[in-house]
Design a protein around this motif. Sequence first.
Motif, PDB file in Angstrom:
ATOM      1  N   SER A 482     -48.842  21.796  13.871  1.00 36.34           N
ATOM      2  CA  SER A 482     -49.610  20.948  12.955  1.00 36.34           C
ATOM      3  C   SER A 482     -48.646  20.194  12.055  1.00 36.34           C
ATOM      4  O   SER A 482     -47.918  20.790  11.262  1.00 36.34           O
ATOM      5  N   HIS A 489     -57.606  13.996   7.675  1.00 34.13           N
ATOM      6  CA  HIS A 489     -57.594  15.281   8.373  1.00 34.13           C
ATOM      7  C   HIS A 489     -56.705  16.266   7.613  1.00 34.13           C
ATOM      8  O   HIS A 489     -55.482  16.173   7.643  1.00 34.13           O
ATOM      9  N   HIS A 529     -68.110  26.407  13.957  1.00 36.37           N
ATOM     10  CA  HIS A 529     -68.365  25.178  14.704  1.00 36.37           C
ATOM     11  C   HIS A 529     -67.379  25.100  15.866  1.00 36.37           C
ATOM     12  O   HIS A 529     -66.419  25.881  15.946  1.00 36.37           O
ATOM     13  N   GLY A 530     -67.589  24.159  16.728  1.00 41.14           N
ATOM     14  CA  GLY A 530     -66.794  24.093  17.955  1.00 41.14           C
ATOM     15  C   GLY A 530     -65.315  23.871  17.728  1.00 41.14           C
ATOM     16  O   GLY A 530     -64.486  24.324  18.516  1.00 41.14           O
ATOM     17  N   ASP A 531     -64.918  23.114  16.681  1.00 39.06           N
ATOM     18  CA  ASP A 531     -63.509  22.798  16.478  1.00 39.06           C
ATOM     19  C   ASP A 531     -62.821  23.773  15.524  1.00 39.06           C
ATOM     20  O   ASP A 531     -61.669  23.554  15.129  1.00 39.06           O
ATOM     21  N   GLU A 532     -63.489  24.815  15.104  1.00 39.29           N
ATOM     22  CA  GLU A 532     -62.912  25.789  14.180  1.00 39.29           C
ATOM     23  C   GLU A 532     -62.328  26.973  14.972  1.00 39.29           C
ATOM     24  O   GLU A 532     -62.868  27.386  15.993  1.00 39.29           O
ATOM     25  N   ILE A 533     -61.234  27.513  14.460  1.00 37.69           N
ATOM     26  CA  ILE A 533     -60.500  28.571  15.158  1.00 37.69           C
ATOM     27  C   ILE A 533     -60.562  29.854  14.340  1.00 37.69           C
ATOM     28  O   ILE A 533     -60.351  29.832  13.118  1.00 37.69           O
ATOM     29  N   THR A 546     -60.301  25.687   9.595  1.00 36.78           N
ATOM     30  CA  THR A 546     -61.236  24.564   9.679  1.00 36.78           C
ATOM     31  C   THR A 546     -60.512  23.336   9.171  1.00 36.78           C
ATOM     32  O   THR A 546     -59.442  23.438   8.544  1.00 36.78           O
ATOM     33  N   SER A 547     -61.068  22.166   9.406  1.00 39.05           N
ATOM     34  CA  SER A 547     -60.368  20.932   9.025  1.00 39.05           C
ATOM     35  C   SER A 547     -61.380  19.826   8.797  1.00 39.05           C
ATOM     36  O   SER A 547     -62.571  19.952   9.089  1.00 39.05           O
TER      37      SER A 547
END
Length: 896
Positions: A482, A489, A529-533, A546-547
């Motif tokens: 990152s 972002h 959510h789908g883009d969270e790890i 999250t971002s």
Amino acid sequence: MSSTTTLRTLFSGRLHHFGYFLPTVLVMAIVSLGILRVVQDEHERFMSAQRLTASEQLGQVAARLETNIHGNVNLIHGLVAAISANPSITQTQFSTLAEKIFANPSQLKNVAAAPDLVVRMIYPLAENRQIIGQDYQADAKRSGSVFEAIKRRKATLAGPVKLVQGGSMGLFARYPVFSASNGHFWGVVSTVIDVDRLLHDSNVGTEWQKLDITIARRPHPMAKDAFFGDVSLFSQDTVRATIELGYDTWYLAAVPKAGWQTTPPQIGRLYAYATLIGIAVIVPMIWVGLLMRQRHGHVDTLEQREEELEGLHHRLALALEASEVGVWEYEPSSKRMFWDRRLRELYAAPEERDVFTYEDWRKRIHPDDMQAMETLILNREENSVPSTPEFRIVTPDGEIRHIRSNGKSYTTKGGIERLVGANWDVTRDITLQTELRDARTRAEAQNEQLRATRRTLEHQSLHDALTGLPNRRFLDQFMDASGSPSPNHRLAFIHFDMDRFKEVNDTLGHAAGDEVLRQTTSRLQTLLHGDEIASRIGGDEFVIVTSGAEPEERAMELGRAIVKALATPIVIDGHECHVGCSAGVAVQTAAGEDPKQLLINADVALYEAKKRGRNRAEIFSENLLAAAIHTKRSSDELLVAIENDEIVPFFQPQFDARTLDIVGVEALARWQHPTRGILTPDKFLDIAEGLHRSGDIDAIILQKALFQATRWRARDLNIPHVSVNISAQRLKDETLLAQVESLNIPKGSLSFELLESISFDGQDKALRSVIGQLKELGIDIEIDDFGSGHASIVSLLDLDPKRLKIDRRLIMPLQASGSQHRLVASIIEIGRSQGIEIVAEGVETMEHVEILRNLGCHALQGYAFAKPMCAESFVQFVENWQGERGDLFSHIRHSA
């Protein structure tokens, strides 16, 4: 030819030349030297005996002088104590007290009192009236010892000096006086000791004294320095002694009045005895010399043959040692075997034995090789050379060795059959061959296994095996990848762990803990959510990433949702597990920061959430970072302090409410900080708890308090018991009981103080068991800060402590609050009804003392009597209190 042979040949030639007279002459010379040595030793012994007798006599004189001097000094201490207690004493009162003192046998000449260093009172008054008004500050000759006594805060001695009145010699003793009520300096009490009477009463210069004695003020005196005897005595061969007066030193030298005797009284008889002994030694030596000539020829022949045999044996031993071969010999008819040193090492046999039996050898043979070896021996043919067999032996410690053997049988002249042979260890060769074969097989299998597992390891290296979530390595790679955040972002990290996960592992087992982690993962995935790890980075620690352009709101919303989701019990095999969690949230700033720093910030916020009560989510701020840095710095300093022995005990005494006798002392932890000075527990105990080092601090204070208690007993200070605080961490230390038991502490001399919240935890059975075992070892249990917690009376009765310490917050408003007065009275009454001693903390006024005494409190502790103090100050306080308490605090006792 060897060096030994050369010397022997040379000696033989000399002996042949001088005959047998040379040994006789040598013996005569040795005997003569021995006689001279004995005579010299007798002279030295005689002189040493004279000096020892003189030293003992001079030591007795010095001891009598010191005893008489200190006896005079101690007589005046009572007068000093009276002035300290009554600074406004008059001449009449002073004379009355001094007259009682002078009624005792002593060498005192007079005593004077000088308030503010000006003499106002003296006894006897008539012959010393001219001293009234003398100012010690203006008198340079006397001011030295006076100010030295004030500086040291104890009596000093100086002199002797020639007295103005009477012309005799006097020894001055100065006593500093401090007011007992406020500790202010009052003045000085001075007394004069008559030196002539002191010397006479100490048997110095009397007719029955067997020594000539000189006393001086310096070790190498001039004529003016000697105040008794002849100063020239110090330049002679004398015995010496010293007397330390504190400010001055006396040096004593002495010789016998008859002088040193140089000739021992029995020297003539000693010479006669020595001559007879010399004759008795020399005559036999002449006869021995004649015999030696005859024997010498035989000895040379024997020694030559021994040297030849020794050389042959030495070469054989070297050959066997180099080859590491052990030699054996076996006699079948007697079953006896001879093993040399190397064979004993091979068979791990006792070093002190060299003869063994057939059974000794048979016991060492490996069971699988026994039959083959016995067959080989039983089927032997005389004078045949058997094959070279290999067999195994088992040593006493279980080690298996491979032995290769070779041997031959023969018959002695007496017709006895014997076998002789050699063994050597080939274990290394056999083992190496076996290992090479095994290594080849293992290498082939491992290569195949490595190829099969590489793919699995590549996946497992980035994922948690239990939950299937990404692991810490995955998160590290993600943070490395990152880059700097853009305005549209930014990252946000949510770091959470479970509040009571360890309790699940401890009570239901690790299988239940694994199930909790799996169900936690399921609940977590429903919130993302789908883009969270989500990643699991440790035992019960998780990080959510999250971002977004403004991720703060989503991060806090997700953090609270996680806390809420895990607040619901997790059911494991019918058991509801209330684990809960705490979460810390950190968001990248517009200026941007390293994602690794972001994770650190989330961890700081997590720590704050736990500190504020857990089961909550907190967001990171700069104030939290500053607090974390301060805590980290203090933690590091505290760890160094523990290693550098900066944790020290301070002591606050406890007093009997009726008699005001010291009945105990509490040892309190202090941090002797190198730059911040003495720090109280409120500055570092919470940090120690977080570092799990509070138990170490308890152990340090216990050890140092017991050491000081030993010093108090050596100084005859009556301190009935010592109390030390003990934390829950220390109570849970598995080594505590063994350490306490090894101290061999007398019963009732040590108390452990427990906080009310610790000691009344009815759920911790192990903790209560430890408390019970401590009581069995003779350790008293006290409940500290009683009344400030939430302990029930039932729990109190079940624990059965020795003492209750009422919290200082209940004592402070005792005078003004009627309800507080009734509450304290109830606690005291409950304790008394159960046989529990009551100690009141925070006693700061005499009104507190009076109220608590009337309520029936047993012991008092607080600033009204003494603040916590270091070890040296505590000793001085106790000595003053026990020595002068009756005069200093009589008004308190009278008020009872």
